[in-house]
Design a protein around this motif. Structure first.
Motif, PDB file in Angstrom:
ATOM      1  N   UNK A  92       0.846  -1.205   0.000  1.00  0.00           N
ATOM      2  CA  UNK A  92       0.000   0.000   0.000  1.00  0.00           C
ATOM      3  C   UNK A  92       0.883   1.259   0.000  1.00  0.00           C
ATOM      4  N   UNK A  93       0.263   2.368  -0.403  1.00  0.00           N
ATOM      5  CA  UNK A  93       0.962   3.648  -0.363  1.00  0.00           C
ATOM      6  C   UNK A  93       1.509   3.917   1.028  1.00  0.00           C
ATOM      7  N   UNK A  94       0.685   3.644   2.045  1.00  0.00           N
ATOM      8  CA  UNK A  94       1.092   3.970   3.409  1.00  0.00           C
ATOM      9  C   UNK A  94       2.332   3.200   3.840  1.00  0.00           C
ATOM     10  N   UNK A  95       2.321   1.885   3.540  1.00  0.00           N
ATOM     11  CA  UNK A  95       3.483   1.081   3.933  1.00  0.00           C
ATOM     12  C   UNK A  95       4.734   1.503   3.157  1.00  0.00           C
ATOM     13  N   UNK A  96       4.568   1.701   1.839  1.00  0.00           N
ATOM     14  CA  UNK A  96       5.733   2.060   1.020  1.00  0.00           C
ATOM     15  C   UNK A  96       6.260   3.441   1.425  1.00  0.00           C
ATOM     16  N   UNK A  97       5.334   4.361   1.755  1.00  0.00           N
ATOM     17  CA  UNK A  97       5.771   5.701   2.169  1.00  0.00           C
ATOM     18  C   UNK A  97       6.528   5.608   3.487  1.00  0.00           C
ATOM     19  N   UNK A  98       6.053   4.736   4.369  1.00  0.00           N
ATOM     20  CA  UNK A  98       6.724   4.537   5.656  1.00  0.00           C
ATOM     21  C   UNK A  98       8.141   3.994   5.408  1.00  0.00           C
ATOM     22  N   UNK A  99       8.256   3.046   4.472  1.00  0.00           N
ATOM     23  CA  UNK A  99       9.584   2.502   4.142  1.00  0.00           C
ATOM     24  C   UNK A  99      10.495   3.611   3.635  1.00  0.00           C
ATOM     25  N   UNK A 100       9.960   4.436   2.730  1.00  0.00           N
ATOM     26  CA  UNK A 100      10.793   5.492   2.133  1.00  0.00           C
ATOM     27  C   UNK A 100      11.241   6.501   3.189  1.00  0.00           C
ATOM     28  N   UNK A 101      10.316   6.908   4.070  1.00  0.00           N
ATOM     29  CA  UNK A 101      10.734   7.904   5.069  1.00  0.00           C
ATOM     30  C   UNK A 101      11.650   7.277   6.113  1.00  0.00           C
ATOM     31  N   UNK A 102      11.521   5.983   6.334  1.00  0.00           N
ATOM     32  CA  UNK A 102      12.366   5.353   7.345  1.00  0.00           C
ATOM     33  C   UNK A 102      13.690   4.870   6.751  1.00  0.00           C
ATOM     34  N   UNK A 103      14.002   5.284   5.538  1.00  0.00           N
ATOM     35  CA  UNK A 103      15.358   5.091   5.029  1.00  0.00           C
ATOM     36  C   UNK A 103      15.536   4.131   3.874  1.00  0.00           C
ATOM     37  N   UNK A 104      14.473   3.441   3.401  1.00  0.00           N
ATOM     38  CA  UNK A 104      14.682   2.511   2.275  1.00  0.00           C
ATOM     39  C   UNK A 104      15.055   3.328   1.037  1.00  0.00           C
ATOM     40  N   UNK A 105      16.298   3.173   0.609  1.00  0.00           N
ATOM     41  CA  UNK A 105      16.837   4.068  -0.420  1.00  0.00           C
ATOM     42  C   UNK A 105      16.119   3.933  -1.767  1.00  0.00           C
ATOM     43  N   UNK A 106      15.408   2.846  -1.926  1.00  0.00           N
ATOM     44  CA  UNK A 106      14.765   2.610  -3.227  1.00  0.00           C
ATOM     45  C   UNK A 106      13.843   3.750  -3.650  1.00  0.00           C
ATOM     46  N   UNK A 107      13.249   4.458  -2.689  1.00  0.00           N
ATOM     47  CA  UNK A 107      12.411   5.616  -3.025  1.00  0.00           C
ATOM     48  C   UNK A 107      12.821   6.819  -2.185  1.00  0.00           C
ATOM     49  N   UNK A 108      12.882   7.980  -2.823  1.00  0.00           N
ATOM     50  CA  UNK A 108      13.115   9.230  -2.090  1.00  0.00           C
ATOM     51  C   UNK A 108      11.964   9.399  -1.079  1.00  0.00           C
TER      52      UNK A 108
ATOM     53  N   UNK B 214      13.427  -1.451   7.415  1.00  0.00           N
ATOM     54  CA  UNK B 214      14.227  -0.396   6.774  1.00  0.00           C
ATOM     55  C   UNK B 214      15.193   0.172   7.803  1.00  0.00           C
ATOM     56  N   UNK B 215      16.271   0.763   7.323  1.00  0.00           N
ATOM     57  CA  UNK B 215      17.213   1.393   8.261  1.00  0.00           C
ATOM     58  C   UNK B 215      17.537   2.806   7.790  1.00  0.00           C
ATOM     59  N   UNK B 216      17.763   3.658   8.771  1.00  0.00           N
ATOM     60  CA  UNK B 216      18.208   5.022   8.467  1.00  0.00           C
ATOM     61  C   UNK B 216      19.471   5.271   9.288  1.00  0.00           C
TER      62      UNK B 216
END
Ligand code: ADP
Ligand code: ASP
Ligand code: MG
Length: 457
Positions: free
Chosen positions: A255-271, A314-316
């Motif tokens: 979902x958008x929410x999960x993927x957005x959470x991944x991106x903000x929490x450091x998954x480099x695949x998405x800004x 994810x890691x930051x």
């Protein structure tokens, strides 16, 4: 212009998909096969890093060192342009951007100073010289359609915050309708730059490192696109960074929410902010590999069939932890207010936070922001300690804050028989999609591997 509207697809290709002539041709074929009407590209692989090195050298070193980087970059790009059989006009245009780069760099070298505005001017060159290369490769494929190189600075209008500018969506929408309308009727394929925009005065701005994903999403929203495709070097979003954990596996749907959470929490695949525009506009996103375009990849949608408790990790890295404590605040109000007023004034964003009656621990993403003035102001009413070299590890999924026993399972899994991992701070409860904790950077990989084994397998 044809009368009928066509499906609008925005396709973005990152640096690794733009590495050399072979990669660019391969990416162009993917865009062609997927009927992308707008193709957004990053700088060629490594170029933005090299431009950063150029700025450092221009500020601190002799002109000769700068010249070396400038000719290396120009040779590399002209070699690709020649392999792609670019027209003399396009090759001249690339040359012109290089002359401009040389002039700004010379100024920086003489002054031994590079303003944020000049930095963005220099960094924008990466995308401004890669986009003509993609234009050439697409022109080789299209015989029945116009392929046009478009300067996205006319569409992506931002504020003045050089280095991480905030886009103005209303202007982007108006400008998309004005300049990119041809894409809606299938007459023209536009090739354009990710990462860059311009402010009210027309000065070049950038959206932050990795910002081409965000650009593509903003353009998709501005165009009212039907689909956004992000093409990279891995076949979609995986359960964790495949470079960190061998058993990471691709996620087919998220979902958008999960993927957005991944991106903000450091998954480099998405800004980090990539998904905000497309989520707002309800545009589905596909993430795939330009090396294996037929692999299933990942679909990011409003809803997904499954909602697992733990979807991904994810890691930051490079986190600083500030601990502030003051016995004076026992049973007093206003402690948090005072702290956040100071952070607000210094325009520093606080990421994670835990509090007790007289202490607060919080994380900051960029330790360079922890300047003397800020620390002195904080020290005026609290004792302050700063710890660095920490990594925030996030467990991302669904119903995380309403699932009994998750914390116990997580902390048991974290501790191996041979080595224990110290958890420096925990954030749980605020988000149903995220449970995160802070460890020393040396323990982060081990933490991810242990949790992946426990929760994902
Ligand atoms: P691009 O140049 O295409 O923008 P990036 O290097 O920015 O590509 O992002 C792709 C990289 O993101 C992958 O090579 C991978 O190492 C990393 N990555 C981090 N987390 C994940 C994840 N959960 N799934 C897939 N890739 C990930
Ligand atoms: N070229 C820019 C960077 O390396 C933007 C991007 O690739 O998304 O950060
Ligand atoms: Mg990227």
């Amino acid at each position: 212009m044809s009368a009928e509207k066509t499906k609008v697809t925005v396709a973005k290709f990152g640096g690794s998909s733009m590495k050399d002539a072979t990669a660019i041709r391969r990416s162009a074929k993917v865009a062609f096969d997927h009927k992308a009407n707008i193709v957004v590209v990053s700088a060629t692989y490594g170029t933005t890093n090299l431009l950063i090195k150029l700025i450092d050298l221009a500020v601190t070193g002799p002109w000769a060192g700068c010249q070396e980087i400038l000719s290396d970059l120009e040779d590399r790009h002209l070699k690709i342009a020649n392999e792609l059989e670019g027209t003399p006009q396009i090759i001249d245009e690339i040359g012109e951007v290089f002359r401009e780069l040389e002039t700004i760099t010379k100024g920086v070298n003489l002054l031994k100073d590079c303003s944020p505005k000049a930095t963005d001017g220099i960094l924008s060159v990466g995308e401004r010289i890669s986009s003509p290369l993609m234009t050439m490769a697409l022109k080789e494929l299209y015989t029945d359609k116009e392929v046009e190189l478009f300067d996205i600075r006319k569409v992506i209008k931002t504020d003045d915050q050089f280095g991480s500018a905030t886009p103005d969506f209303n202007q982007i929408k108006t400008n998309s309708d004005k300049f990119l309308i041809g894409a809606k009727y299938g007459d023209v394929v536009y090739v354009t730059q990710g990462f860059i925009g311009s402010n009210e005065n027309g000065s070049t701005t950038t959206l932050g490192r990795g910002g081409s994903d965000y650009s593509a999403s903003l353009i998709a929203e501005g165009m009212g696109a039907d689909l956004l495709e992000i093409w990279t070097d891995v076949a979609g979003i995986a359960t964790t960074d495949p470079r960190v954990c061998d058993s990471a596996r691709p996620i087919n749907e998220i979902t958008f929410q999960e993927a957005a959470e991944m991106a903000t929490m450091g998954a480099k695949i998405l800004h980090p902010t990539t998904l905000t525009p497309v989520k707002r506009a309800g545009i589905p996103v596909f993430v795939g590999s330009s090396l294996e375009p037929d692999a299933p990849g990942t679909w990011i949608k409003k809803t997904s069939e499954e909602a697992p408790l733990v979807r991904a990790l994810a890691t930051r890295s490079d986190q600083s932890l500030l601990t502030l404590s003051t016995p004076d605040m026992l049973q007093q109000h206003g402690f948090l207010f005072k702290i956040f007023e100071i952070f607000n004034r210094h325009q520093i964003s606080v990421d994670s936070i835990t509090t007790s009656e007289i202490s607060v621990a919080l994380t900051i993403d960029d330790s360079t922001l922890l300047n003397k003035k800020l620390l002195t102001e904080l020290e005026n009413f609290a004792s302050v300690t700063v710890e660095e070299d920490l990594t925030l590890v996030s467990v991302i999924g669904n119903h995380i804050n309403h699932t009994a026993g998750i914390a116990q399972k997580l902390f048991n899994a974290l501790q191996g028989d041979d080595s224990k991992i110290n958890v420096r701070m925990i954030c749980h409860g605020a988000s149903k999609h995220n449970f995160c904790f802070l460890v020393h950077e040396d323990d982060a990989t081990m933490a991810v591997r242990r949790l992946h084994k426990e929760f994902i397998g």
